[in-house]
Design a protein around this motif. Structure first.
Motif, PDB file in Angstrom:
ATOM      1  N   PRO A   1       0.815  -1.228   0.000  1.00 26.86           N
ATOM      2  CA  PRO A   1       0.000   0.000   0.000  1.00 26.86           C
ATOM      3  C   PRO A   1       0.843   1.270   0.000  1.00 26.86           C
ATOM      4  CG  PRO A   1      -0.020  -1.033   2.168  1.00 26.86           C
ATOM      5  CD  PRO A   1       0.627  -2.011   1.228  1.00 26.86           C
ATOM      6  N   ASN A   2       2.093   1.168   0.402  1.00 28.56           N
ATOM      7  CA  ASN A   2       2.967   2.329   0.444  1.00 28.56           C
ATOM      8  C   ASN A   2       3.698   2.565  -0.878  1.00 28.56           C
ATOM      9  OD1 ASN A   2       5.800   3.668   2.002  1.00 28.56           O
ATOM     10  ND2 ASN A   2       3.746   4.407   2.474  1.00 28.56           N
ATOM     11  N   LEU A   3       3.534   1.636  -1.832  1.00 25.35           N
ATOM     12  CA  LEU A   3       4.122   1.813  -3.155  1.00 25.35           C
ATOM     13  C   LEU A   3       3.223   2.727  -3.988  1.00 25.35           C
ATOM     14  CD1 LEU A   3       5.232  -1.868  -3.958  1.00 25.35           C
ATOM     15  CD2 LEU A   3       6.516  -0.055  -2.801  1.00 25.35           C
ATOM     16  N   GLU A   4       3.837   3.493  -4.849  1.00 23.85           N
ATOM     17  CA  GLU A   4       3.109   4.511  -5.612  1.00 23.85           C
ATOM     18  C   GLU A   4       1.924   3.926  -6.376  1.00 23.85           C
ATOM     19  OE1 GLU A   4       4.435   6.913  -9.419  1.00 23.85           O
ATOM     20  OE2 GLU A   4       5.282   7.855  -7.631  1.00 23.85           O
ATOM     21  N   ASN A   5       2.108   2.716  -6.933  1.00 30.36           N
ATOM     22  CA  ASN A   5       1.056   2.111  -7.750  1.00 30.36           C
ATOM     23  C   ASN A   5       0.487   0.827  -7.138  1.00 30.36           C
ATOM     24  OD1 ASN A   5       1.235   4.021 -10.018  1.00 30.36           O
ATOM     25  ND2 ASN A   5       3.275   3.157 -10.305  1.00 30.36           N
ATOM     26  N   GLY A   6       0.719   0.633  -5.845  1.00 32.11           N
ATOM     27  CA  GLY A   6       0.229  -0.582  -5.206  1.00 32.11           C
ATOM     28  C   GLY A   6       0.936  -1.805  -5.748  1.00 32.11           C
ATOM     29  N   LEU A   7       0.260  -2.946  -5.688  1.00 32.38           N
ATOM     30  CA  LEU A   7       0.914  -4.187  -6.112  1.00 32.38           C
ATOM     31  C   LEU A   7      -0.115  -5.205  -6.594  1.00 32.38           C
ATOM     32  CD1 LEU A   7       3.682  -5.746  -6.167  1.00 32.38           C
ATOM     33  CD2 LEU A   7       3.010  -6.703  -3.953  1.00 32.38           C
ATOM     34  N   GLU A   8       0.240  -5.890  -7.685  1.00 36.81           N
ATOM     35  CA  GLU A   8      -0.505  -7.044  -8.156  1.00 36.81           C
ATOM     36  C   GLU A   8       0.444  -8.242  -8.107  1.00 36.81           C
ATOM     37  OE1 GLU A   8      -2.487  -8.713 -12.272  1.00 36.81           O
ATOM     38  OE2 GLU A   8      -2.880  -6.618 -11.734  1.00 36.81           O
ATOM     39  N   LEU A   9       0.150  -9.182  -7.240  1.00 36.51           N
ATOM     40  CA  LEU A   9       1.032 -10.319  -6.992  1.00 36.51           C
ATOM     41  C   LEU A   9       0.372 -11.603  -7.489  1.00 36.51           C
ATOM     42  CD1 LEU A   9       3.545 -11.578  -5.634  1.00 36.51           C
ATOM     43  CD2 LEU A   9       2.287 -11.557  -3.488  1.00 36.51           C
ATOM     44  N   GLU A  10       1.044 -12.282  -8.430  1.00 40.42           N
ATOM     45  CA  GLU A  10       0.537 -13.548  -8.950  1.00 40.42           C
ATOM     46  C   GLU A  10       1.312 -14.693  -8.313  1.00 40.42           C
ATOM     47  OE1 GLU A  10      -0.178 -15.974 -13.149  1.00 40.42           O
ATOM     48  OE2 GLU A  10       1.110 -14.206 -13.114  1.00 40.42           O
ATOM     49  N   LEU A  11       0.586 -15.656  -7.750  1.00 41.76           N
ATOM     50  CA  LEU A  11       1.204 -16.824  -7.116  1.00 41.76           C
ATOM     51  C   LEU A  11       1.102 -18.004  -8.069  1.00 41.76           C
ATOM     52  CD1 LEU A  11      -0.280 -16.364  -3.531  1.00 41.76           C
ATOM     53  CD2 LEU A  11       1.964 -15.654  -4.384  1.00 41.76           C
ATOM     54  N   ILE A  12       2.254 -18.581  -8.401  1.00 39.66           N
ATOM     55  CA  ILE A  12       2.316 -19.643  -9.403  1.00 39.66           C
ATOM     56  C   ILE A  12       2.260 -21.014  -8.730  1.00 39.66           C
ATOM     57  CG2 ILE A  12       3.611 -20.579 -11.358  1.00 39.66           C
ATOM     58  CD1 ILE A  12       2.723 -17.663 -11.717  1.00 39.66           C
ATOM     59  N   GLY A  13       1.242 -21.807  -9.075  1.00 40.67           N
ATOM     60  CA  GLY A  13       1.126 -23.148  -8.515  1.00 40.67           C
ATOM     61  C   GLY A  13       0.127 -23.207  -7.373  1.00 40.67           C
ATOM     62  N   GLU A  14       0.218 -24.293  -6.585  1.00 40.74           N
ATOM     63  CA  GLU A  14      -0.707 -24.495  -5.465  1.00 40.74           C
ATOM     64  C   GLU A  14      -0.242 -23.722  -4.238  1.00 40.74           C
ATOM     65  OE1 GLU A  14      -2.581 -28.131  -2.725  1.00 40.74           O
ATOM     66  OE2 GLU A  14      -1.233 -28.583  -4.404  1.00 40.74           O
TER      67      GLU A  14
ATOM     68  N   GLY B   1      -5.762  -9.350   6.351  1.00 39.57           N
ATOM     69  CA  GLY B   1      -6.690  -8.947   7.404  1.00 39.57           C
ATOM     70  C   GLY B   1      -6.201  -7.737   8.170  1.00 39.57           C
ATOM     71  N   LEU B   2      -4.902  -7.710   8.473  1.00 44.14           N
ATOM     72  CA  LEU B   2      -4.331  -6.562   9.177  1.00 44.14           C
ATOM     73  C   LEU B   2      -4.332  -5.326   8.287  1.00 44.14           C
ATOM     74  CD1 LEU B   2      -1.369  -8.331  11.022  1.00 44.14           C
ATOM     75  CD2 LEU B   2      -3.471  -7.458  12.040  1.00 44.14           C
ATOM     76  N   LEU B   3      -4.082  -5.503   6.998  1.00 42.10           N
ATOM     77  CA  LEU B   3      -4.178  -4.366   6.070  1.00 42.10           C
ATOM     78  C   LEU B   3      -5.592  -3.801   6.070  1.00 42.10           C
ATOM     79  CD1 LEU B   3      -2.093  -5.605   2.976  1.00 42.10           C
ATOM     80  CD2 LEU B   3      -1.452  -3.826   4.601  1.00 42.10           C
ATOM     81  N   SER B   4      -6.571  -4.689   6.075  1.00 40.83           N
ATOM     82  CA  SER B   4      -7.968  -4.246   6.105  1.00 40.83           C
ATOM     83  C   SER B   4      -8.274  -3.487   7.394  1.00 40.83           C
ATOM     84  CB  SER B   4      -8.895  -5.453   5.967  1.00 40.83           C
ATOM     85  OG  SER B   4     -10.243  -5.077   6.075  1.00 40.83           O
ATOM     86  N   GLN B   5      -7.733  -3.971   8.523  1.00 36.08           N
ATOM     87  CA  GLN B   5      -7.990  -3.322   9.809  1.00 36.08           C
ATOM     88  C   GLN B   5      -7.469  -1.881   9.863  1.00 36.08           C
ATOM     89  OE1 GLN B   5      -7.838  -7.346  12.626  1.00 36.08           O
ATOM     90  NE2 GLN B   5      -6.563  -5.587  13.154  1.00 36.08           N
ATOM     91  N   ILE B   6      -6.411  -1.588   9.112  1.00 38.27           N
ATOM     92  CA  ILE B   6      -5.894  -0.207   9.121  1.00 38.27           C
ATOM     93  C   ILE B   6      -6.485   0.628   7.986  1.00 38.27           C
ATOM     94  CG2 ILE B   6      -3.748  -0.931  10.231  1.00 38.27           C
ATOM     95  CD1 ILE B   6      -2.352  -0.359   7.479  1.00 38.27           C
ATOM     96  N   GLY B   7      -7.371   0.000   7.171  1.00 34.73           N
ATOM     97  CA  GLY B   7      -8.073   0.758   6.144  1.00 34.73           C
ATOM     98  C   GLY B   7      -7.547   0.610   4.734  1.00 34.73           C
ATOM     99  N   VAL B   8      -6.731  -0.410   4.467  1.00 33.32           N
ATOM    100  CA  VAL B   8      -6.172  -0.634   3.132  1.00 33.32           C
ATOM    101  C   VAL B   8      -7.039  -1.633   2.378  1.00 33.32           C
ATOM    102  CG1 VAL B   8      -4.210  -1.592   1.847  1.00 33.32           C
ATOM    103  CG2 VAL B   8      -3.805  -0.103   3.822  1.00 33.32           C
ATOM    104  N   GLU B   9      -7.338  -1.325   1.117  1.00 31.73           N
ATOM    105  CA  GLU B   9      -8.165  -2.201   0.297  1.00 31.73           C
ATOM    106  C   GLU B   9      -7.306  -3.214  -0.454  1.00 31.73           C
ATOM    107  OE1 GLU B   9     -11.281  -0.489  -2.125  1.00 31.73           O
ATOM    108  OE2 GLU B   9     -11.082   1.402  -1.043  1.00 31.73           O
ATOM    109  N   SER B  10      -7.787  -4.461  -0.500  1.00 35.38           N
ATOM    110  CA  SER B  10      -7.074  -5.502  -1.233  1.00 35.38           C
ATOM    111  C   SER B  10      -8.076  -6.534  -1.723  1.00 35.38           C
ATOM    112  CB  SER B  10      -6.024  -6.172  -0.349  1.00 35.38           C
ATOM    113  OG  SER B  10      -6.645  -6.888   0.704  1.00 35.38           O
ATOM    114  N   SER B  11      -7.630  -7.408  -2.632  1.00 34.34           N
ATOM    115  CA  SER B  11      -8.455  -8.520  -3.096  1.00 34.34           C
ATOM    116  C   SER B  11      -7.570  -9.744  -3.272  1.00 34.34           C
ATOM    117  CB  SER B  11      -9.147  -8.176  -4.423  1.00 34.34           C
ATOM    118  OG  SER B  11      -8.181  -7.958  -5.447  1.00 34.34           O
ATOM    119  N   PHE B  12      -8.155 -10.916  -3.084  1.00 32.28           N
ATOM    120  CA  PHE B  12      -7.438 -12.185  -3.213  1.00 32.28           C
ATOM    121  C   PHE B  12      -8.366 -13.123  -3.968  1.00 32.28           C
ATOM    122  CE2 PHE B  12      -5.019 -15.630  -0.518  1.00 32.28           C
ATOM    123  CZ  PHE B  12      -4.554 -16.207  -1.690  1.00 32.28           C
ATOM    124  N   GLU B  13      -8.192 -13.185  -5.280  1.00 31.83           N
ATOM    125  CA  GLU B  13      -9.067 -13.997  -6.132  1.00 31.83           C
ATOM    126  C   GLU B  13      -8.211 -14.971  -6.923  1.00 31.83           C
ATOM    127  OE1 GLU B  13     -11.357 -11.377  -8.539  1.00 31.83           O
ATOM    128  OE2 GLU B  13     -12.325 -10.370  -6.836  1.00 31.83           O
TER     129      GLU B  13
END
Length: 398
Positions: free
Chosen positions: A146-159, A171-183
């Motif tokens: 969240p502190n990076l200028e353009n945020g982050l998109e992280l792709e996890l390869i495999g299981e 969850g902790l990011l959400s508690q301080i008010g940062v938006e994220s998604s995990f799909e």
């Protein structure tokens, strides 16, 4: 019959994540911070602007501080640690940070600490990582995201094998008010320059609770032990303890910020199988509980244990073998056969690993034993021996 209450220090995992977020966002206050060596090292490391940062045995601090300093302009540090730390790989994280534009180099051996980190503004926002690695690599990137200028998109390869720890971070990011998604296998964290003022209360450590689950499992029916401060809807993956220890006759009841452990059954299964890919830190506790109860177990999902403070699988094989356990290990699993034989007056070596000391301690209920280098517990739980004494364990310093 044992009936007692123990207050356990804040979670090391939550504390180190919140300390990094607090360094990025000073509007965050923290309560019930862990009093562990690891949290202390993390807190002190974050205060260094330039020079050498020695994190000793603290693997979490090594991973988190690598990402933190890589993203901090005008800061330049050398991250180093104990001899064992220089043998623990960090290349996957360093490569990912370099892909984002970081300036990191190895001081000695390629892929291992010590490393030199020259902080700079990271503007790239897409990177990929293998999904079956230590979750600390993944969390390190998510925490600075969240502190990076353009945020982050992280792709996890495999299981993905460490989902609970990843969800703890999000969850902790959400508690301080940062938006994220995990799909699917993609995690996105939106950039956020500031966060609202808040006080984050660290839940007590479920990994530390595991040793008391083990104690209750080895005690008589009717034993009761209350632990605080815990939440039913925990962010910590090791809270799966409550479900696992049902097989060992331990019932868990939740109160307001506490749990009551009660031994309700003396008969247990003779052999159990558990996949601990999402909670590998409790493997040592579980196998020792099984040995003390005379039951067998087959534990899988343990591939990350070979790169911890020690090779935990080989350490368990050696130390349980001293006690007479029929135990077999591979590079990612452990098998213990049922046995009623427990050798006496055995000295347990701890290999600079706090969890070895604490996992074996409950066996004092079944046999006489010695724990070498017992003070190693300070890494995560400095009050451990004092808390055992409060439960009438006879703890003697050699």
């Amino acid at each position: 019959m044992l009936k007692a209450t123990v207050k356990i220090t804040g979670s090391k995992s939550e504390s180190n994540r919140l300390l990094l977020l607090q360094a990025l966002y000073p509007t965050i206050a923290i309560e019930n911070l862990s009093n562990s060596d690891d949290a202390d090292v993390m807190e002190k490391g974050l205060q260094i602007e330039n020079g050498i940062v020695d994190i000793h045995h603290a693997g979490t601090a090594m991973r988190f501080l690598t990402a933190y300093f890589a993203s901090q302009e005008n800061k330049e540090v050398i991250l180093t640690g104990s001899k064992r730390m220089t043998e623990r790989p960090i290349k996957v994280l360093v490569d990912a940070l370099k892909e984002l534009g970081a300036d990191i180099s190895y001081e000695n051996n390629e892929g291992y600490p010590p490393i030199k980190v020259k902080g700079k503004k990271l503007v790239k926002n897409k990177v990929s990582l293998p999904a079956n690695i230590s979750s600390q690599y993944i969390s390190a990137l998510l925490l600075i995201a969240p502190n990076l200028e353009n945020g982050l998109e992280l792709e996890l390869i495999g299981e993905i094998t460490s989902v609970p720890y990843i969800k703890m971070t999000l969850g902790l990011l959400s508690q301080i008010g940062v938006e994220s998604s995990f799909e699917g296998n993609t995690i996105k964290v939106l950039p956020q320059e500031t966060v609202p003022s808040s006080t984050q209360v660290v839940e007590s450590d479920w990994s530390s609770a595991s040793y008391f689950y083990s104690i209750v499992s080895l005690c008589d029916v009717g034993t009761e032990l209350t632990l605080s401060s815990y939440n039913k809807n925990s962010l910590q993956g090791d809270s799966v303890l409550a479900e696992i220890y049902k097989d060992f006759g331990v019932e868990t009841s939740y109160g307001e910020h506490e749990v009551l452990l009660r031994k309700i059954a003396s008969e247990t299964n003779k052999e159990i199988e558990i996949d601990l890919a999402n909670a590998p830190d409790i493997a040592q506790t579980i196998v020792v509980s099984c040995f003390g109860l005379g039951i067998g177990c087959h534990l899988t999902g343990l591939h990350t244990l070979k790169i911890k403070e020690t090779d935990r699988l080989e350490a368990l094989k050696t130390e349980l073998g001293k006690l007479g356990a029929p135990i077999y290990v591979t590079d990612k699993s452990l098998t213990l056969k049922p046995s009623d034989q427990i050798n006496k007056d055995v000295a347990i070596d701890t290999y600079n690993d706090h969890r070895m000391a604490m996992a074996f301690a409950p066996l004092a209920l079944k046999t006489s034993l010695f724990i070498n280098d017992a003070e190693v517990v300070s890494k995560s739980y400095p009050d451990f021996w004092k808390d055992l004494e409060s439960l009438k364990f006879q703890v003697k310093n050699s």
